[in-house]
Design a protein around this motif. Structure first.
Motif, short mmCIF file in Angstrom:
data_model
loop_
_atom_site.label_atom_id
_atom_site.label_comp_id
_atom_site.label_asym_id
_atom_site.label_seq_id
_atom_site.Cartn_x
_atom_site.Cartn_y
_atom_site.Cartn_z
N GLU B 221 0.82 -1.20 0.00
CA GLU B 221 0.00 0.00 0.00
C GLU B 221 0.86 1.26 0.00
OE1 GLU B 221 -2.44 -0.74 3.38
OE2 GLU B 221 -3.31 -2.49 2.38
N LEU B 222 2.15 1.08 0.29
CA LEU B 222 3.04 2.24 0.30
C LEU B 222 3.32 2.72 -1.12
CD1 LEU B 222 5.75 0.97 2.83
CD2 LEU B 222 3.89 2.56 3.32
N PRO B 223 3.53 4.03 -1.31
CA PRO B 223 3.96 4.50 -2.62
C PRO B 223 5.36 3.98 -2.95
CG PRO B 223 3.38 6.34 -1.16
CD PRO B 223 3.39 5.10 -0.32
N VAL B 224 5.68 3.90 -4.23
CA VAL B 224 6.97 3.35 -4.65
C VAL B 224 8.13 4.11 -4.02
CG1 VAL B 224 8.53 3.04 -6.60
CG2 VAL B 224 6.15 2.42 -6.83
N TRP B 225 8.03 5.44 -3.99
CA TRP B 225 9.18 6.20 -3.50
C TRP B 225 9.40 5.99 -2.01
CZ3 TRP B 225 8.58 9.93 0.25
CH2 TRP B 225 7.27 10.42 0.45
N VAL B 226 8.33 5.69 -1.27
CA VAL B 226 8.52 5.40 0.17
C VAL B 226 9.20 4.04 0.34
CG1 VAL B 226 7.38 4.99 2.39
CG2 VAL B 226 6.57 6.82 0.89
N GLY B 227 8.66 3.05 -0.36
CA GLY B 227 9.24 1.70 -0.25
C GLY B 227 10.69 1.68 -0.67
#
Lengths: 299, 251
Positions: B221-227
């Motif tokens: 559920e996290l955005p790509v940039w966070v992950g």
């Protein structure tokens, strides 16, 4: 030129190197001498920036090792001969070292030729004999044609031919005006190669001088006579200092041999022997380091 | 640059590093085929509901969990092979500044791990999806946004893991300990599936390699940039710690 200024290295509770200050001059072979465990290798590693001193500094040609832009062009070193990846060929080992210092690949062939390893250049270093490993180590040290060389126990484990080769090479390097520091625990080896000696024990500087100052007459005279007890008393009355030698002879200091001979003649004491004692370098070394040998045999 | 060239000479003159690079690529292709082949057979006998839940991209790329270990080991070797053979001292004495040496090794790690990762991820994708297609199961075309993201960002995630391996190689100074720690760290999310749900869910979402993989493959559920940011930040911290240790310890 290598300058050490108050170099100290502490491993936990142990002082491996204790406030060492000395200078190694160009154009000479300086022997770095001490019993095993005296701190020779640690000191050399500190000069090369491998071990970090607890305090003090060591400079090579006036600069700290870490500040040298091309260290191999300033100081070459032979530490452990086996510090080569066993699967890597001698040529590749030297090539990567040359690349780090922007040296031309042709220089690799030159040093291989110089140490006589050209034919073995493409064999993995793991199959090298001790003598060949030592030659490869020397090749690495000479790669940058450096004005300063540090060689840690270079003749260890070599056969007589290899020893002679290293000895000649070391003398030649100093004759070219380079600064050469060679460590050893063998005084006899240093007697043949070194011009100056730096002697350490338990990490401390014990002596630093030209090699000639370590040998020669130490002022003592050996006297052998059947009347040793009475003659000893007579000598002491004349101001000499007398102690018993190993086989009943007297070891006399504070009086010259001619004076002792005259005294004996005047007293009518028969002398069997009257010898000014000469110390060998080996004895001088044993005497200097007697208190700092790590594991000495019981005497 | 010259120090980087020296790193390449070191890397390319040892069989272990070259073999591991090729083995990583070969394993990627083989695992893509094996996992997809198994999935295609399951699909053939699956219920309609199971067929609805069939995720061809995830199933075809399951082998990434094994390949990540190999890529991380590649990074480990760049540092640890020098400690194992004792050449680290020769390298430090030759290079002088330790920061320069570590930077060159990091550069070397990127320059080898990136092509290996690109080849590995893309081969696994091709082998996996063609095997699914051949088995009559659904598959994903490279134009699909999720597939495209995985193909472009996946290799970068792997390259970060190689740098993680490099940092461990410097910190632990040996191939065996560094590979063991790296493997345990990267597989912990899988091992943690037996732990209580909150712990498991947290690890699955935020453990550095999981955070990056899940967001890149679109299962988080996290955005790509966070992950990806979690992984990149973690690897950066590891490299800084490795540098500080390398600078302040005897070589």
């Amino acid at each position: 030129m290598i300058q050490l200024n108050g170099m100290t290295k502490r491993h936990g509770e142990v002082l491996a190197v204790d406030d060492l200050t000395f200078t190694v001059r160009p154009g000479l072979v300086t022997g770095f001498l001490g019993p095993n465990g005296a701190g020779k290798s640690t000191t050399m590693r500190m000069i090369l920036g491998l071990d970090l001193p607890t305090s003090g500094t060591a400079t090579v040609n006036g600069r700290l090792h870490q500040d040298l832009p091309h260290p191999l062009r300033e100081v070459g070193s032979l530490l452990e001969a086996q510090a080569v990846h066993p699967r890597r060929t001698a040529r590749k080992h030297l090539l990567y070292l040359a690349q780090t210092n922007d040296l031309p690949p042709a220089r690799v062939d030159e040093v291989l030729d110089l140490v006589g390893l050209t034919d073995a250049a493409d064999r993995p270093a793991g199959v090298f004999s001790l003598g060949m490993s030592q030659r490869l180590g020397i090749a690495a040290a000479l790669l940058g044609d450096p004005p300063v060389l540090l060689l840690d126990e270079p003749v260890n484990g070599l056969d007589p031919e290899g020893v002679l080769w290293i000895r000649t090479l070391i003398r030649g390097l100093a004759a070219e005006g380079r600064t050469v520091l060679v460590s050893s625990h063998l005084m006899s080896e240093m007697a043949l190669t070194a011009d100056r000696l730096v002697v350490i024990g338990k990490g401390r500087l014990i002596a630093e001088a030209a090699i000639g100052e370590f040998t020669g007459n130490d002022g003592a005279v050996l006297v052998r006579t059947p009347e040793s007890a009475s003659f000893a008393r007579r000598l002491e009355l004349s101001g000499a200092h007398v102690r018993a030698g190993r086989d009943g002879e007297l070891v006399v200091t504070g009086m010259t041999a001619p004076d002792m001979g005259r005294l004996a003649a005047a007293e009518g004491v028969p002398l069997f022997e009257l010898t000014p004692r000469r110390t060998s370098l080996e004895e001088a070394f044993m005497e200097l380091t007697r208190d700092s040998v790590e594991y000495g045999a019981a005497r | 640059m010259t120090v980087l060239g020296a790193e390449w000479t070191k890397f390319s003159s040892i069989r272990a590093t070259m073999t591991l690079s090729l083995a990583t690529v070969a394993a990627s292709a083989a695992l893509g085929f094996l996992f997809s082949n198994a999935s295609a057979r399951q699909y053939a006998t699956a219920t309609p509901q199971e067929r609805l839940d069939f995720a061809p991209l995830d199933l075809g790329m399951r082998g990434l969990f094994v390949v990540q270990l190999l890529v991380a080991a590649l990074g480990v070797l760049v540092a640890s092979s020098e400690y194992g053979s004792g050449t680290m001292r020769a390298s430090v004495a030759a290079v002088g500044g330790r920061g320069r040496l570590l930077a060159a090794k990091a550069g070397m790690t990127v320059l080898t791990a990136l092509p290996v990762s690109v080849a590995g991820v893309w081969l696994m994708y091709v082998a996996g999806q063609t095997t699914l297609a051949a088995g009559g199961a659904p598959y994903v075309m490279p134009g699909d946004p999720a597939a495209l993201r995985l193909l472009l960002l996946g290799p970068l995630v792997f390259t970060s893991l190689a740098l993680f391996g490099l940092a461990l190689g410097f910190l632990l100074r040996g191939t065996a300990p560094a590979v063991n720690v790296s493997t345990a760290f990267l597989l912990l999310p899988i091992l943690s599936t037996a732990s209580p749900a909150p712990v498991r869910d947290f690890i699955s979402a935020y453990w550095p390699n999981m955070a990056a993989f899940q967001t890149v493959s679109g299962t988080s559920e996290l955005p790509v940039w966070v992950g990806s940011g979690i992984l990149v930040g973690f690897v950066a911290v590891m490299l800084i710690v490795a540098y500080v240790q390398f600078k302040n310890r005897d070589a």
